[in-house]
Every structure is written in structure tokens, then in C-alpha cells.
Scaffold this active site. Structure first.
Site, PDB file in Angstrom:
ATOM      1  CE  LYS A  32      -6.631   8.435   6.157  1.00 26.60           C
ATOM      2  NZ  LYS A  32      -6.634   7.073   5.591  1.00 26.60           N
ATOM      3  CG  HIS A  77      -1.710   1.259   1.387  1.00 28.39           C
ATOM      4  ND1 HIS A  77      -2.715   1.630   0.516  1.00 28.39           N
ATOM      5  CD2 HIS A  77      -1.642   2.255   2.315  1.00 28.39           C
ATOM      6  CE1 HIS A  77      -3.233   2.786   0.895  1.00 28.39           C
ATOM      7  NE2 HIS A  77      -2.593   3.186   1.991  1.00 28.39           N
ATOM      8  CD  GLU A 120      -6.436   1.085   8.344  1.00 23.46           C
ATOM      9  OE1 GLU A 120      -6.009   0.902   9.513  1.00 23.46           O
ATOM     10  OE2 GLU A 120      -6.436   2.189   7.771  1.00 23.46           O
TER      11      GLU A 120
END
EC number: 3.7.1.2
Length: 418
Positions: free
Chosen positions: A255, A134, A202
Site C-alpha cells: 500500500k 467489501h 475510497e
């Protein structure tokens, strides 16, 4: 080992799993600690007096709380004793619950009758950036192949402090965030709903055990004693807001609007059969991050999207947790090396889990390669998420005929408030 409780085939929750969660029902709105077994929940408050071993006899009240924090705060031997006792009570050979219809009727609740809640009061939340695939992909997109990884990336587990208050449990819908964005050809930023809404596949672990005092570190040899259990986590991200705001201090509003976790916390002990060799780390990290014992987990992960009006989930990526470069032990040891105190109920995220192939990328940013490619979602296509899209993360470990799952980590994108 088998349970007297019927466990459907391909259930995430056989007797080898026994994850912890917090639930309520329509008949009882109080929150209780439970353990998933098949399609049932064992209410630990109803059997708290049966935890009569040396570690738990004086701490039976932890199972009567509305969160897992008090239980998490006990030392690891107490977790092991609790797991062993629950396995014993649910086994087909133990008569204590099996043959007591009255106790069984009080202690076992159908999952279909339950509402799940956050398993703990999360005091602090940290998100790492532990997938080399990633990090490399994102680096190539924004800095080019020659500068894909920053100089520090292979020397330490990069992370940032996230927002605990906006962590929500699976099944919670979330509104598309609004904020400042700036198009590449624009002279000034504009304000409005994010156009580049994304998921991030995640996993995260809950910290447990007695708190390390401020100014003391947790050595990597003791790190496992502070890792209570693991959940799925979707670190929702607004990529256009992120691109404009993140320099120089990192993510903020891109976020903090929502992070979704699965409700069932799978213990490290349940996952022990699925540890595999750690990845080769080159260069060798500093001594405080070095450990030889396998602590990388073989967990098959997937992300699906269900467009609004569709009846089924469509898988858009499959990957594996073993692709992470930094282990959970290394994340925890690094977090405390400066003397930072970690408390029971703190949540530490892995960062987006991506594999080496395109179909194993754990975000739309990577799957669409920053919007340059189309991603099939059933009969539709996506580059980023649309309003009405419901995203679900799943994770399963399988070995020797035993399947350990994590349940669902699901959330739906609602239109922004403008």
C-alpha cells in the site's frame, strides 16, 4: 443561489459547492489557496482582507498560506463564516467582486491555467475498512463464506496506519511496485514487479479544528467539529505483495508506494443536503460509537480505466458512498477513544467502497473475483491493472437540480523499475 461567474452545465463546482484547494500557475509558481467556482479558481490570498467577520478578521493570514493547514486548524465557526462570505462575494447580487474589474482579474484564475497540489501537509494518514460489502467479499475469497467477517468487524471501525509521505495529488503517475511475492505452489518467495496491481475506490476526510490533547478523546457528539472536508482517494494496492506480507501486522509495502487524492476538498457544509439515514448496525455498537443523527452521505461514485493508447475512459464500476457501514463520525470517535491526538491536515480514509451487486464492487480484486473473471474495459479485458492503464475516480451528489462534484482523482500506472 447563482454566481456572477459563469458555471458550465454539469460542472462539479457550482456556488453551492465551493471546495478548497491549493494551486499555482506558470505565471506564478507560488502556491495559493483557492476555491473552485465553475471552471475558475478564486484566489483567496487576493481577497483575504474581505474576510472581516468576527471569526476571521484576526486570522486573514490563513488564506495567504501555501497549504490549508492553518485554516483547517481554526474552529468550525470560522469554516462556516468563510463559506458564507465566499458565497456572498461570488453571488450574482454582490458587487464587491462582480463590479471591480481590477480585483476580479487578480482574484479569478482559469482552472486550465492552474496546476493543482496537495491541499494540506498531511501529518498522519489512517485507512479504515468500513464497507461491509467489501469486507464480506474479501473474507469470502480468503476465508470462505462462513468466516467472511472477522469477529471484531461489526463492533468497531477496523483501520490501520498508512504512509503519509507517498500520498500524491490527482494527475501524478506512479510506478508499478516491486517486492516479495509467493505463488501458492512455490516453496520460497520471489522478488520482482507486482503482477496484481489494483485500485481501491475510497473517499477520505481531512481532520480540522483545534488538536485534541494527547490522552483526550473526541466524543462522537463533537466529532463533526473535527471533520473539515472530503476528497476522493485511490488506495493503490499490490495484491500479490499484500497476500504474502500482511500476516500478522497488516498491509505494508503493498500500500505504501502511492495513494492518490483529488485536489478539491468539499466541505461538510456543502454536503449537508446529501446526508441520509445511517445504516442499521446489528449488533448495536458501544455507546461511544452511537449517534442517531444522519451522517451517511449519498454520493454516486464511479471508477473508469483508460488503457494506454485509448482516447476515452471506460467505466468499470458504479457504487454509492451510502453503502458504508461505519460513518465518518464513528471513524473519528473511534480513532481518538484511546486518547490519540488528531491534528489539522490528518487524512482518514474510508476503506474500499463496494455496493451489494457485482457492478458496484470498488476494486479489481472483487470485480475479477481474485482473477477468476474477466472485466471488460472498452475493447480490452482486465483482471488486474496493466502498465499504461490510467484510473480515474469520480463522485457526484445530485438533489433538487443541484450537482456537487469532487473533480478527478486520476493516476497512470507506469512500468516498474527493475
Amino acid at each position: 443561489m447563482k454566481s456572477f461567474v459563469s458555471v458550465p452545465q454539469n460542472s462539479d463546482f457550482p456556488i453551492q459547492n465551493l471546495p478548497y484547494g491549493v494551486f499555482s500557475t506558470k505565471a506564478d509558481s507560488s502556491r495559493h489557496i483557492g476555491v473552485a467556482i465553475g471552471d475558475q479558481i478564486l484566489n483567496l490570498a487576493e481577497i483575504a482582507n474581505l474576510f472581516d467577520g468576527p471569526q476571521l478578521k484576526a486570522h486573514q493570514d490563513v488564506f495567504k498560506q501555501s497549504t490549508l493547514n492553518a485554516f483547517m486548524a481554526l474552529p468550525r465557526p470560522a469554516w462556516l463564516e468563510a463559506r458564507a462570505r465566499i458565497q456572498q462575494l461570488l453571488s450574482e447580487d454582490c458587487a464587491v467582486l462582480r463590479d471591480n474589474a481590477h480585483l476580479r482579474s487578480r482574484a479569478l484564475v482559469a482552472q486550465s491555467d492552474a496546476t493543482m497540489h496537495l491541499p494540506a501537509q498531511i501529518g498522519d494518514y489512517t485507512d479504515f475498512y468500513s464497507s461491509i460489502h467489501h469486507a464480506t467479499n474479501v473474507g469470502i475469497m480468503f476465508r470462505g463464506k462462513e468466516n467472511a467477517l472477522m469477529p471484531n468487524w461489526k463492533w468497531l471501525p477496523v483501520g490501520y496506519h498508512g504512509r503519509a509521505s507517498s500520498i500524491v495529488v490527482s494527475g501524478t503517475d506512479l510506478k508499478r511496485p516491486v517486492g516479495q511475492t509467493k505463488a501458492p505452489d512455490a516453496e520460497v518467495p520471489s522478488f520482482g514487479p507486482s503482477k496484481l496491481m489494483d485500485f481501491e475506490l475510497e473517499m477520505a476526510f481531512f481532520v480540522g479544528g483545534p488538536e485534541n490533547e494527547l490522552g483526550t478523546r473526541v466524543p462522537i457528539e463533537k466529532a463533526e467539529d473535527r471533520i473539515f472536508g472530503v476528497v476522493l482517494m485511490n488506495d493503490w494496492s499490490a495484491r500479490d505483495i499484500q497476500a504474502w506480507e500482511y500476516v500478522p501486522l497488516g498491509p505494508f509495502l503493498a500500500k505504501s508506494f502511492a495513494t492518490t487524492v483529488s485536489p478539491w476538498v468539499v466541505s461538510i457544509e456543502a454536503l449537508r443536503p446529501y446526508f441520509v439515514e445511517n445504516p442499521v448496525q446489528d449488533p448495536v455498537p458501544p455507546a461511544y460509537l452511537h449517534h442517531d443523527d444522519p451522517f451517511t452521505l449519498d454520493i454516486n461514485l464511479a471508477v473508469s480505466i483508460r488503457p494506454e493508447g485509448d482516447a476515452v475512459d471506460h467505466i468499470v464500476c458504479k457504487t454509492n458512498f451510502k453503502h458504508l457501514y461505519w460513518t465518518l463520525k464513528q471513524q473519528l470517535a473511534h480513532h481518538t477513544v484511546n486518547g490519540c491526538n488528531l491534528r489539522a491536515g490528518d487524512l482518514l480514509g474510508s476503506g474500499t467502497v463496494s455496493g451489494p451487486e457485482e457492478g458496484a464492487y470498488g476494486s479489481m480484486l472483487e470485480l475479477s473475483w481474485r482473477g477468476a473473471k474477466e472485466v471488460p474495459v472498452g475493447s480490452e479485458i482486465r483482471k488486474f491493472l496493466k502498465d499504461g492503464d490510467e484510473v480515474n475516480l469520480s463522485g457526484v451528489c445530485e438533489k433538487n437540480g443541484v450537482r456537487i462534484g469532487f473533480g478527478e482523482c486520476r493516476g497512470k500506472v507506469l512500468p516498474a523499475d527493475i
